[in-house]
Design a protein around this motif. Structure first.
Motif: not given
Length: 443
Positions: A290-299, A398-405
């Motif tokens: 997939a393209q960078p940034g795509k996500m799959v979620f659990s609860a 920076l990765s998404l989690p690094e940006k978010e934090n």
């Protein structure tokens, strides 16, 4: 020899060979008053084991539940064994926790057992699960859909929980009780086919036993093979784990390049991620391409496609978007995200991303600490002009989690410091007369 004597001998041999530590341990036995748990108590008594009884009244069957409690109290008196009881509002708990009545009862039961065990120093908790329970659990998991681990049945040992009857059948247990004239309580809800487990017990398994009279023996053999296969899989995953998975401050990183090279990638992803509640395994496998940034979620978690890694993190909480204020004169500011130290110095000595030096006269209090948002702009120290924070993050890869934090220390509406990354040039020391303020951040 009477059958009850044969079973007592078999039980004692089992304890001696597989659970020798139980013979000298302080035990807590979960007793509902039903056939299985009452027989377990009598077998443990015959083996001269040291134990107390714990009984849960879930208040689901009115007078019948209270009669079960009285029966267990009388059983304790008859055997000269200490009995602990606890009453629960199971329906209210189920409603608040948004779980089924069966799940609510399970949670309440084991939470209380663990609390009791910790408070009174019980070494182990015994439950009366037997071979038929094991088969029923296997079939339930098979019907609902499960992985290999879900087909290996009820574990004989699970930390402090021990199930010493797991190799005995319900038929053997009932024969023992009838031969010794041991009374027990019948739970009327066990006769209702509206529950899946009961439906399997009352309607499905009898048909299977008509087809194969040695059903439990055959099942035990199959389950043994499944456990061996699971052990093999776990050994394989153990060898791969350090090559694929690494941990950072935000969660776990799975190396995409290695995942794409190994065989059975989807199965490996399942084994690595199954404990995080994911269910969409095709989507997870699809993240590799997939393209960078795509996500799959659990609860509770999310898996993010980054450039070279799949990033596993908890789903961010809105609580993390809090804004903190720092007042003039604060020297040490301890916050949930870390500690800031403000110190007036005469010269610039220490350098690094964890600290900055600013002209004290340029600051306007209170300072604020907040997360970045779209549209944020600053003037990176060492560069000319201004830059969007989002572009700065992109340049630093920076990765998404690094940006978010990432946190921003601000002076009014101006960004003073992209914490642990870059200071803003507008607050730099430009005149020898400037008072130098050193700001240090540590986690």
């Amino acid at each position: 020899m009477y059958l009850w004597k044969t079973m007592e001998k078999a039980f004692k041999n089992l304890i001696k060979s597989e659970f020798p530590y139980l013979s000298t341990a302080k035990l807590l036995i979960a007793v509902s008053g039903g056939l299985d748990s009452v027989v377990l108590v009598h077998l443990c008594k015959s083996a001269k084991m040291e134990f107390s009884i714990a009984h849960c009244n879930f208040n689901l069957r009115g007078e019948e539940s209270d009669a079960d409690e009285s029966f267990v109290m009388d059983l304790g008196d008859a055997l000269d064994v200490e009995v602990f009881t606890e009453n629960f509002d199971t329906e209210a708990y189920a409603q608040d926790a948004k779980v089924s009545i069966q799940m609510a009862a399970r949670d309440l039961r084991y939470n209380w057992f663990n609390e009791l065990s910790a408070a009174l120093n019980f070494d182990y908790i015994l439950t009366a699960h037997h071979a038929n329970d094991n088969l029923e659990t296997f079939l339930i998991n098979l019907i609902r859909g499960t992985g290999l681990d879900g087909l290996t049945g009820i574990r004989t040992e699970n930390e402090k929980i021990i199930r010493p009857l797991i190799k005995f059948s319900r038929k053997e247990i009932e024969s023992y009780a009838r031969e010794k004239n041991i009374p027990w309580r019948e739970d009327s809800s066990n006769a209702s086919p509206k529950y899946l487990r009961n439906k399997i017990r009352l309607e499905v398994i009898p048909i299977m036993e008509e087809i194969n009279s040695q059903l439990l023996e055959g099942f035990a053999q199959t389950q043994s093979h499944l456990n061996e296969s699971l052990n093999l899989v776990e050994d394989y995953i153990g060898l791969l784990y350090s090559e694929i998975v690494s941990k950072d401050a935000h969660g776990y990183k799975l190396n995409i390049e290695i995942l794409e090279k190994i065989p059975n990638t989807k199965a490996v992803l399942y084994q690595l991620l199954r404990s995080f509640g994911f269910t969409e395994w095709d989507d997870i496998h699809g993240l590799l391409k997939a393209q960078p940034g795509k996500m799959v979620f659990s609860a509770t978690h999310r898996l993010i496609k980054d450039r070279n890694f799949l990033l596993l993190t908890e789903i961010p909480s809105e609580k993390n978007n809090k804004i903190y204020k720092i007042l003039e004169g604060d020297d040490i500011v301890m916050l949930p995200i870390g500690t800031f130290v403000f110190e007036e110095v005469t010269e610039i000595l220490e350098k690094g991303t964890h600290c900055i030096y600013v002209a004290q006269e340029t600051l306007k209090y209170p300072l604020t600490l907040r997360k970045w948002k779209e549209g944020d702009i600053f003037h990176p120290f060492g560069m000319k002009g201004k830059k969007k924070i989002s572009d700065f993050f992109k340049d630093k890869k920076l990765s998404l989690p690094e940006k978010e934090n990432c946190w921003l220390l601000c002076s009014q509406d101006k960004i003073l410091w992209v914490v642990n990354h870059r200071a803003d040039a507008r607050f730099a020391i430009k005149d020898p007369s400037n008072k130098i303020l050193k700001i240090t951040y540590s986690v």
